[in-house]
Motif scaffolding. Structure first.
Motif, PDB file in Angstrom:
ATOM      1  N   LYS A   2     106.653  56.703  46.747  1.00 57.90           N
ATOM      2  CA  LYS A   2     105.712  57.501  45.961  1.00 57.90           C
ATOM      3  C   LYS A   2     105.954  58.991  46.185  1.00 57.90           C
ATOM      4  O   LYS A   2     105.929  59.790  45.256  1.00 57.90           O
ATOM      5  N   ILE A   6     106.881  61.889  43.471  1.00 58.82           N
ATOM      6  CA  ILE A   6     106.041  63.072  43.259  1.00 58.82           C
ATOM      7  C   ILE A   6     106.872  64.337  43.421  1.00 58.82           C
ATOM      8  O   ILE A   6     106.723  65.303  42.656  1.00 58.82           O
ATOM      9  N   LEU A  10     107.374  67.222  40.733  1.00 62.38           N
ATOM     10  CA  LEU A  10     107.115  68.634  41.010  1.00 62.38           C
ATOM     11  C   LEU A  10     108.347  69.473  40.680  1.00 62.38           C
ATOM     12  O   LEU A  10     108.230  70.578  40.147  1.00 62.38           O
ATOM     13  N   VAL A  13     108.495  69.886  36.892  1.00 63.25           N
ATOM     14  CA  VAL A  13     107.473  70.831  36.420  1.00 63.25           C
ATOM     15  C   VAL A  13     107.848  72.252  36.807  1.00 63.25           C
ATOM     16  O   VAL A  13     107.768  73.186  35.986  1.00 63.25           O
ATOM     17  N   GLY A  14     108.310  72.424  38.054  1.00 64.80           N
ATOM     18  CA  GLY A  14     108.682  73.753  38.510  1.00 64.80           C
ATOM     19  C   GLY A  14     109.867  74.307  37.749  1.00 64.80           C
ATOM     20  O   GLY A  14     109.888  75.491  37.389  1.00 64.80           O
ATOM     21  N   LEU A  17     108.649  75.321  34.244  1.00 62.83           N
ATOM     22  CA  LEU A  17     107.813  76.526  34.320  1.00 62.83           C
ATOM     23  C   LEU A  17     108.677  77.758  34.556  1.00 62.83           C
ATOM     24  O   LEU A  17     108.497  78.796  33.910  1.00 62.83           O
TER      25      LEU A  17
ATOM     26  N   ALA B  19      98.427  79.003  51.107  1.00 66.07           N
ATOM     27  CA  ALA B  19      98.215  77.849  50.225  1.00 66.07           C
ATOM     28  C   ALA B  19      98.791  76.587  50.854  1.00 66.07           C
ATOM     29  O   ALA B  19      98.152  75.520  50.840  1.00 66.07           O
ATOM     30  N   ILE B  20      99.994  76.702  51.448  1.00 66.02           N
ATOM     31  CA  ILE B  20     100.573  75.529  52.110  1.00 66.02           C
ATOM     32  C   ILE B  20      99.707  75.102  53.281  1.00 66.02           C
ATOM     33  O   ILE B  20      99.442  73.919  53.502  1.00 66.02           O
ATOM     34  N   VAL B  23      96.782  73.115  52.234  1.00 69.43           N
ATOM     35  CA  VAL B  23      97.052  71.735  51.826  1.00 69.43           C
ATOM     36  C   VAL B  23      97.363  70.850  53.026  1.00 69.43           C
ATOM     37  O   VAL B  23      96.896  69.721  53.105  1.00 69.43           O
ATOM     38  N   GLU B  81      90.149  65.066  57.720  1.00 65.51           N
ATOM     39  CA  GLU B  81      90.738  64.431  56.557  1.00 65.51           C
ATOM     40  C   GLU B  81      91.077  62.970  56.819  1.00 65.51           C
ATOM     41  O   GLU B  81      90.820  62.110  55.994  1.00 65.51           O
TER      42      GLU B  81
ATOM     43  N   LEU C  23     102.381  74.491  41.812  1.00 63.46           N
ATOM     44  CA  LEU C  23     103.086  73.333  42.378  1.00 63.46           C
ATOM     45  C   LEU C  23     102.395  72.832  43.647  1.00 63.46           C
ATOM     46  O   LEU C  23     102.252  71.621  43.845  1.00 63.46           O
ATOM     47  N   ILE C  24     101.943  73.762  44.501  1.00 60.87           N
ATOM     48  CA  ILE C  24     101.271  73.341  45.742  1.00 60.87           C
ATOM     49  C   ILE C  24      99.979  72.591  45.425  1.00 60.87           C
ATOM     50  O   ILE C  24      99.673  71.550  46.011  1.00 60.87           O
ATOM     51  N   LEU C  26      99.300  70.966  42.663  1.00 64.29           N
ATOM     52  CA  LEU C  26      99.649  69.674  42.073  1.00 64.29           C
ATOM     53  C   LEU C  26     100.040  68.671  43.144  1.00 64.29           C
ATOM     54  O   LEU C  26      99.659  67.494  43.095  1.00 64.29           O
ATOM     55  N   TYR C  27     100.782  69.153  44.145  1.00 67.68           N
ATOM     56  CA  TYR C  27     101.159  68.284  45.269  1.00 67.68           C
ATOM     57  C   TYR C  27      99.909  67.766  45.973  1.00 67.68           C
ATOM     58  O   TYR C  27      99.807  66.565  46.285  1.00 67.68           O
ATOM     59  N   ALA C  28      98.932  68.683  46.210  1.00 67.35           N
ATOM     60  CA  ALA C  28      97.713  68.255  46.911  1.00 67.35           C
ATOM     61  C   ALA C  28      96.951  67.229  46.090  1.00 67.35           C
ATOM     62  O   ALA C  28      96.443  66.252  46.631  1.00 67.35           O
ATOM     63  N   LEU C  30      98.139  65.130  43.895  1.00 71.03           N
ATOM     64  CA  LEU C  30      98.815  63.838  43.767  1.00 71.03           C
ATOM     65  C   LEU C  30      98.942  63.114  45.098  1.00 71.03           C
ATOM     66  O   LEU C  30      98.919  61.891  45.138  1.00 71.03           O
ATOM     67  N   MET C  31      99.108  63.843  46.195  1.00 71.85           N
ATOM     68  CA  MET C  31      99.464  63.190  47.452  1.00 71.85           C
ATOM     69  C   MET C  31      98.277  62.917  48.363  1.00 71.85           C
ATOM     70  O   MET C  31      98.280  61.955  49.113  1.00 71.85           O
ATOM     71  N   LYS C  32      97.265  63.779  48.324  1.00 72.37           N
ATOM     72  CA  LYS C  32      96.218  63.680  49.339  1.00 72.37           C
ATOM     73  C   LYS C  32      95.237  62.578  48.997  1.00 72.37           C
ATOM     74  O   LYS C  32      95.013  62.263  47.833  1.00 72.37           O
TER      75      LYS C  32
END
Lengths: 238, 101, 128
Positions: A2, A6, A10, A13-14, A17, B19-20, B23, B81, C23-24, C26-28, C30-32
Motif C-alpha cells: 500500500k 501511495i 504522490l 501528482v507531484g 503539479l 509540515a513533515i 505528519v 496516535e 503532497l505532505i 496527501l500522504y498524511a 492516505l497513510m495515517k
C-alpha cells in the motif's frame, strides 16, 4: 504494498503539479493594461476607485462585486455552527452548568486576560470598521473578537456565553445584510446594488453600503465563531 | 528584494520541515502545534506576496482558532496516535441519544 | 556583477513549498490511521492550495491592491498592483476551511464517544 502504491500516486501528482506550475511564470503580469481592462482583475482594479471610492480593492470585491458569494459564505459558517451543535448534542439536566476548563487558571492569567480582553474587542472592532480603508474586514475582525472570548473562556471557569444573545446578534446581523441587499434590489434593480452616496476615497464614511455590510458581517462572524468555540468547550465529559 | 528572497527561502525550508514533523509525530499535541506554526509561516508568506488581507485572516483563524479546536478535540479523544486497542465493547449508553419525552 | 534573477529563486521557494505542502498533506490523509491526523492532513492540503493561489496572483514589483489617497493616478502609471481576485477567493477559502475543520473534528469526537477509539483500523462495526 500500500505504501508503495501511495508513494507512486504522490509522485504522479507531484510531477503533474510541477509541470503545470512551470508553465505559469512566477511574477508575470497576467492582468494586462489597466486603462483598457481585459481580465476581471484589471477591471476590478480600475473600476473600484471611481465606481465605489473604496481604498481596499479586496473589500470591494468581497462585499460588492461578489457580495452574493459573501452572503453564501456567512450562511455556510452558520450551517457549520449549527451542524456542530447538533452533532455534539447531549442532553443537559436543568440548570446544569458545564465548566469550560477543568482546573481554574492561575491568578496571573486571570488578571492578564481581564486586562487584555477589552483591548482585543477594540482591535477587532477597529479591523472591521476600517475594512474598506486598511487591510482587514468583517471576517478578520470577527475572528479576532472570537479569540478574545476564547481567552476569557479558557481563563475563567464560570465564564458563560449567553446563547440567546449570540443568537440575537447573529440573526440581526444576517437580517441587516439581506435587507440592505433587498433595498438595493428595490431601488436600483439589482441585489446588493449601492444606493447610498459613495463619498470620497479614504474617508471613513465612504463606499456607500460597503462599511455597513462589513460591520454586519463582523458581528455575524464573531457571534458564529464564539458559538462554535463555546459549543466545543462545553462538551460533557464521559 | 534580496532580503525578501533570503527570508522566503529560509522560511520555505522551515515550513516543509515543520509540515513533515506534523505528519510523522506520534504525539498529536505536538503535531497540532506544528500545524499552528505552518499557519504562522504561511501568514508571513502572504505578507511577502503582497496579500495583507489574507495574511490577517490566516493569522486570526489559522493560528488561533484552528489550533484551539484541534486541542479541544485531543482533550476529548486520545492524545497518542498509536493507542492500544481497548478490550471492551463500544457502549451505546454513553452515546448521546436524544431522549424522547 | 551580473544580476541575479531573484524572482526565479522566489518562485522555487513559493511553488516548491506549496506543492510540498499539498503532497505532505496527501500522504498524511492516505497513510495515517488516526482520525485527528487525517484532519491535520486535510488542513495542510488546504494551506498549500491557498499558498498556490496567492503565488499565481503575484506580480513582480507589485504592491498590495489598496489605494492610497494619491493612488488614483497609479491606474495609469507607476508600480503595478497584484491581482486582487485570487486574494478575495483565498479570503473566502480560509474561512470556509475553518468551518469544514470544525465539523470534521466534531465528527471525530462523536466517533470516539461511540467506539472508544479514534483509529480507523480499530473501528470494527459499521453501524453507529
Amino acid at each position: 504494498m500500500k505504501k508503495l502504491l501511495i508513494i507512486l500516486l504522490l509522485a504522479v501528482v507531484g510531477y503533474f503539479l510541477t509541470v503545470s506550475m512551470s508553465n505559469i511564470k512566477f511574477g508575470a503580469n497576467r492582468m494586462g493594461d489597466l486603462s483598457q481592462p481585459k481580465t476581471v482583475g484589471a477591471f476590478y482594479l480600475s473600476k473600484t476607485p471611481g465606481e465605489l471610492s473604496v481604498a481596499n480593492v479586496i473589500t470591494a470585491i468581497v462585499v460588492n462585486y461578489r457580495g452574493f458569494d459573501t452572503l453564501g459564505e456567512v450562511s455556510v459558517l452558520f450551517l457549520a455552527a449549527t451542524g456542530l451543535g447538533s452533532i455534539l448534542y447531549k442532553k443537559k439536566k436543568k440548570g446544569e452548568h458545564i465548566p469550560t476548563v477543568n482546573k481554574p487558571s492561575s491568578a496571573l492569567l486571570q488578571a492578564g486576560s481581564k486586562l487584555i480582553f477589552p483591548a482585543i474587542l477594540v482591535l477587532g472592532a477597529y479591523v472591521f470598521i476600517h475594512g474598506h480603508l486598511t487591510p482587514g474586514g468583517g471576517f478578520q475582525g470577527g475572528a479576532i473578537i472570537a479569540t478574545g472570548f476564547l481567552l476569557m473562556m479558557m481563563s475563567y471557569k464560570d465564564f458563560t456565553m449567553n446563547h440567546s444573545v449570540i443568537t440575537w446578534v447573529e440573526s440581526l446581523a444576517g437580517i441587516t445584510f439581506a435587507s440592505i441587499g433587498l433595498i438595493g434590489l428595490i431601488v436600483d434593480h439589482s441585489f446588493l446594488e449601492n444606493f447610498l452616496p459613495i463619498g470620497y476615497i479614504n474617508d471613513l464614511i465612504s463606499g456607500g453600503i460597503i462599511p455597513l455590510i462589513y460591520v454586519a458581517v463582523g458581528f455575524k462572524v464573531a457571534a458564529e465563531l464564539s458559538g462554535v468555540l463555546d459549543t466545543l468547550l462545553s462538551i460533557k465529559e464521559k | 528584494m534580496l532580503f525578501y528572497t533570503i527570508v522566503l527561502i529560509i522560511l520555505a525550508i522551515i515550513l516543509l520541515g515543520v509540515a513533515i514533523y506534523a505528519v510523522v509525530q506520534k504525539d498529536l499535541l505536538y503535531a497540532v502545534i506544528a500545524t499552528g506554526v505552518i499557519s504562522l509561516i504561511l501568514s508571513v508568506f502572504f505578507f511577502i506576496l503582497q496579500a495583507p488581507d489574507v495574511a490577517l485572516t490566516e493569522a486570526a483563524i489559522g493560528i488561533a482558532l484552528t489550533t484551539i479546536i484541534f486541542i479541544i478535540t485531543i482533550r476529548n479523544t486520545s492524545r497518542m496516535e498509536d493507542e492500544m486497542p481497548l478490550d471492551h465493547e463500544p457502549n451505546s449508553e454513553s452515546d448521546n441519544q436524544v431522549e424522547t419525552k | 556583477m551580473d544580476t541575479i534573477d531573484y524572482y526565479q529563486i522566489m518562485s522555487i521557494g513559493v511553488y516548491g513549498s506549496a506543492i510540498g505542502l499539498i503532497l505532505i498533506g496527501l500522504y498524511a490523509v492516505l497513510m495515517k490511521k488516526h482520525l485527528t491526523k487525517i484532519v491535520i492532513g486535510l488542513s495542510i492540503i488546504d494551506a498549500g492550495i491557498n499558498l498556490l493561489f496567492i503565488a499565481i496572483g503575484y506580480i513582480s514589483n507589485g504592491t498590495a491592491p489598496i489605494y492610497s489617497s494619491q493612488g488614483i493616478d497609479l491606474v495609469k502609471t507607476g508600480t503595478p498592483m497584484v491581482d486582487p481576485v485570487p486574494q478575495a477567493l483565498v479570503l473566502t477559502a480560509i474561512v470556509i476551511g475553518f468551518g469544514v475543520t470544525a465539523v470534521a473534528l466534531s465528527l471525530v469526537i462523536r466517533l470516539y464517544r461511540h467506539h472508544n477509539t479514534a483509529r480507523i483500523d480499530q473501528i470494527k462495526s459499521l453501524k453507529w
